[in-house]
Design a protein around this motif. Structure first.
Motif, mmCIF file in Angstrom:
data_model
loop_
_atom_site.group_PDB
_atom_site.id
_atom_site.type_symbol
_atom_site.label_atom_id
_atom_site.label_comp_id
_atom_site.label_asym_id
_atom_site.label_seq_id
_atom_site.Cartn_x
_atom_site.Cartn_y
_atom_site.Cartn_z
ATOM 1 N N ILE A 191 -15.312 -2.348 4.451
ATOM 2 C CA ILE A 191 -15.323 -2.197 5.901
ATOM 3 C C ILE A 191 -15.727 -3.497 6.583
ATOM 4 O O ILE A 191 -15.162 -3.872 7.611
ATOM 5 N N LYS A 202 -12.766 -5.768 6.356
ATOM 6 C CA LYS A 202 -11.529 -5.092 6.761
ATOM 7 C C LYS A 202 -10.424 -5.305 5.729
ATOM 8 O O LYS A 202 -9.299 -5.649 6.058
ATOM 9 N N ARG A 203 -10.776 -5.116 4.445
ATOM 10 C CA ARG A 203 -9.815 -5.288 3.346
ATOM 11 C C ARG A 203 -9.849 -4.048 2.468
ATOM 12 O O ARG A 203 -10.866 -3.377 2.362
ATOM 13 N N SER A 204 -8.747 -3.804 1.831
ATOM 14 C CA SER A 204 -8.657 -2.709 0.871
ATOM 15 C C SER A 204 -8.328 -3.289 -0.498
ATOM 16 O O SER A 204 -7.660 -4.319 -0.605
ATOM 17 N N GLU A 247 -8.322 3.541 -4.418
ATOM 18 C CA GLU A 247 -8.387 2.586 -3.311
ATOM 19 C C GLU A 247 -9.825 2.513 -2.824
ATOM 20 O O GLU A 247 -10.492 3.528 -2.679
ATOM 21 N N LYS A 248 -10.281 1.297 -2.586
ATOM 22 C CA LYS A 248 -11.623 1.109 -2.027
ATOM 23 C C LYS A 248 -11.507 0.188 -0.836
ATOM 24 O O LYS A 248 -10.778 -0.806 -0.866
ATOM 25 N N ASN A 249 -12.237 0.526 0.203
ATOM 26 C CA ASN A 249 -12.204 -0.258 1.436
ATOM 27 C C ASN A 249 -13.492 -1.039 1.611
ATOM 28 O O ASN A 249 -14.577 -0.503 1.412
ATOM 29 N N TRP A 297 0.823 -1.204 0.000
ATOM 30 C CA TRP A 297 0.000 0.000 0.000
ATOM 31 C C TRP A 297 0.859 1.257 0.000
ATOM 32 O O TRP A 297 0.435 2.289 -0.520
#
Length: 88
Positions: A40, A43-45, A36-38, A20
């Motif tokens: 939630i 808990k991963r990007s 970048e996308k999260n 990252w």
């Protein structure tokens, strides 16, 4: 059946390490077409590249290619290495 050969075209490309901390370099190369996308819940990007066809997920070690019309897209390492060779 006719056979076709890919025209020799030189492209700019970088390989994303999957780290990252290297994303700013990818964003700079792609002129901010890397997003970048999260997730939630998990808990991963994830890293996506904006392409002419929409956003495509970029996996660690994928190459990001700037195409002949200035477009960007990710490419799996095995496909990249079978298709391209270092021009310099």
């Amino acid at each position: 059946m006719p056979k076709y050969r890919k025209k020799p075209v030189i492209v700019d490309a970088i390989q994303w390490s999957g780290r990252w901390e290297d994303v700013p370099e990818v964003k700079k190369f792609t002129e901010n077409n890397a997003v970048e996308k999260n997730d939630i819940d998990n808990k991963r990007s994830y890293l996506f590249i904006r392409t002419l066809e929409g956003e495509m997920m970029c996996s660690p070690f994928d190459y990001i290619i700037r195409g002949v019309k200035g477009e960007y897209y990710p490419c799996k390492p095995d496909i990249f290495e079978a298709t391209y060779e270092l021009a310099e």
